[in-house]
Design an enzyme around this catalytic site. Sequence first.
Site, PDB file in Angstrom:
ATOM      1  N   TYR A  20      -3.068   7.017  -8.562  1.00 61.20           N
ATOM      2  CA  TYR A  20      -3.010   7.153  -7.110  1.00 61.20           C
ATOM      3  C   TYR A  20      -2.829   8.612  -6.708  1.00 61.20           C
ATOM      4  CZ  TYR A  20      -2.132   2.169  -7.602  1.00 61.20           C
ATOM      5  OH  TYR A  20      -2.232   0.846  -7.947  1.00 61.20           O
ATOM      6  N   HIS A  85      22.109  22.389 -13.907  1.00 59.79           N
ATOM      7  CA  HIS A  85      21.816  22.678 -12.497  1.00 59.79           C
ATOM      8  C   HIS A  85      20.429  23.322 -12.453  1.00 59.79           C
ATOM      9  CE1 HIS A  85      22.117  24.468  -8.518  1.00 59.79           C
ATOM     10  NE2 HIS A  85      23.326  23.948  -8.322  1.00 59.79           N
ATOM     11  N   THR A 157      -7.800 -14.969  18.447  1.00 55.90           N
ATOM     12  CA  THR A 157      -6.347 -14.832  18.554  1.00 55.90           C
ATOM     13  C   THR A 157      -5.722 -16.009  17.817  1.00 55.90           C
ATOM     14  OG1 THR A 157      -6.255 -16.070  20.648  1.00 55.90           O
ATOM     15  CG2 THR A 157      -6.491 -13.675  20.800  1.00 55.90           C
ATOM     16  N   HIS A 158      -4.642 -15.751  17.115  1.00 55.60           N
ATOM     17  CA  HIS A 158      -3.983 -16.779  16.292  1.00 55.60           C
ATOM     18  C   HIS A 158      -4.945 -17.381  15.270  1.00 55.60           C
ATOM     19  CE1 HIS A 158      -0.476 -16.746  18.991  1.00 55.60           C
ATOM     20  NE2 HIS A 158      -1.362 -16.678  19.971  1.00 55.60           N
ATOM     21  N   SER A 283     -12.588 -11.969 -13.328  1.00 59.82           N
ATOM     22  CA  SER A 283     -12.897 -12.062 -14.754  1.00 59.82           C
ATOM     23  C   SER A 283     -13.420 -13.445 -15.125  1.00 59.82           C
ATOM     24  CB  SER A 283     -11.642 -11.735 -15.584  1.00 59.82           C
ATOM     25  OG  SER A 283     -10.624 -12.702 -15.327  1.00 59.82           O
ATOM     26  N   LYS A 288     -17.537 -13.927  -7.451  1.00 57.73           N
ATOM     27  CA  LYS A 288     -16.517 -13.405  -6.544  1.00 57.73           C
ATOM     28  C   LYS A 288     -16.788 -11.958  -6.132  1.00 57.73           C
ATOM     29  CE  LYS A 288     -13.249 -15.081  -5.352  1.00 57.73           C
ATOM     30  NZ  LYS A 288     -11.957 -15.216  -6.046  1.00 57.73           N
ATOM     31  N   ARG A 289     -16.598 -11.720  -4.835  1.00 59.02           N
ATOM     32  CA  ARG A 289     -16.647 -10.367  -4.292  1.00 59.02           C
ATOM     33  C   ARG A 289     -15.367 -10.179  -3.481  1.00 59.02           C
ATOM     34  NH1 ARG A 289     -21.567  -7.236  -1.112  1.00 59.02           N
ATOM     35  NH2 ARG A 289     -20.340  -5.397  -0.547  1.00 59.02           N
ATOM     36  N   GLU A 295      -7.101  -4.863  -0.127  1.00 58.97           N
ATOM     37  CA  GLU A 295      -5.869  -5.454  -0.655  1.00 58.97           C
ATOM     38  C   GLU A 295      -4.975  -4.382  -1.267  1.00 58.97           C
ATOM     39  OE1 GLU A 295      -7.493  -9.950  -1.675  1.00 58.97           O
ATOM     40  OE2 GLU A 295      -7.602  -8.384  -3.208  1.00 58.97           O
TER      41      GLU A 295
END
Length: 459
Positions: A20, A85, A157-158, A283, A288-289, A295
């Site tokens: 990161y 120190h 909304t909601h 995996s 899946k994409r 995330e």
Amino acid sequence: MDREFSVGPDVVLPLDEGRYGSPRMREIFSKANRYRLWLTVEREVARVQGELGVIPRDAAAAIDAMGRDGIDPAAISAAETWTGHELAAFVHVLSVSAGAHGRWVHFGLTSSDVIDTGAALQLAQAIALLGQELRTLTDSCRRHTTKYADLTMTGRTHGQYAEPITLGGKFAVYLDALLRTLDRLAELSPRVLVGKVGGAVGTGAAFGHLGAELERRVLDRLGLGVARLNSQAVARDRIAEFVSWAALSGAVVENIATEIRNLQRTEIAELREPMATRQIGSSAMPHKRNPVLCENVCSLARLLRSLIHPALENVVSWHERDLANSANERFVIPQACVLLEEVVRKMTTVLAGLEVDTAAIARNLDRAATVWMSGALLRLLVGNGLARAESYRVVQECVRSGQRGERLVDELLAHDMVAAVVSRDDLAAVVETDLGAGWYAARARAVADIASSHTKGMV
């Protein structure tokens, strides 16, 4: 779209392995840069002390000349084994390097003068980089606002269908929040980027009547602000404000990521974050994409928010100074900067390759057609004299039936109270008209224009 994925060495903390943060941000918080900035402070203090006659001019010149190529972190680490120190070890190595003039190194200073002033210089570098990355993200968001200003889509909304908005309007809301984030950074920077050259407990007693002028000259040349008054250390509410801003900024970016994650769901499928050619979604399930970048932004933003607590705790100090803040700040400040930079850069990547499925947007808009006009029908009936409660109940019942067009008009007119206040033509005008989102689109373009002026020449 191809991307490289960072895979670092076997280390304890992900920040250390390079997963990161950019190389530049990590370098800002490296030990070598910290010592380089401490040296910058010591040299500037010596220069000004020489000018004011606090120390001999030849000593000031000797101190100023040393360490042109930096200072050896290994030598400081070795000295710290017996000093216990870090700053004292740094001063020892510096004094040895200065030879006969070594006794004038760090003259009249206390540790916080160098540590806090150096930290302010470090934060100044980080803030410059964060501002640059935020402006890049803001400009990317502005382009989406302009490009999709008129693309009508279903508002929600909601998690439920609401009335039509435009995709550009959705981005304009995020764009406006990003502009506020940049404004906050500009406002807080002068409060955060403050140094200290006051000696023990901040009285300046070691410099006599020259103390105020010494501090002013040093900090002015370093590009830092001068506090109205410091004690032994720079007050930590300044750091807490910066960390709070970083956490809030991360939440602003996370809000965008969360929306893209939601709109990438199979049942909606209106937006998709970019995916590299050979990237694996799952995996076990090749189809899946997953919105992994968004995330990841959400995950890191949660960690970033957790840093507010220790930063606020550090505001409290025993008397003029204690060290209860020192150890955790070695985590809090670098992590706040690295994590915020990471979420901003990842979101910039997402927006740069964002896929907009206009067919899915149109399909979902059509599915929501029966509820588009519920608010307009309510206003029509109330405006023509029917009580609000009765108007609401009738419209609610009819639109929930799922009927559209003429059939919906028939259902409404089957209620005597409706037929008594409006005509078939009045109802048809509402039911058969695409409500659109022209006002929303116009406001979106206005926000984009403001953003264009705000970031002009900065990206």
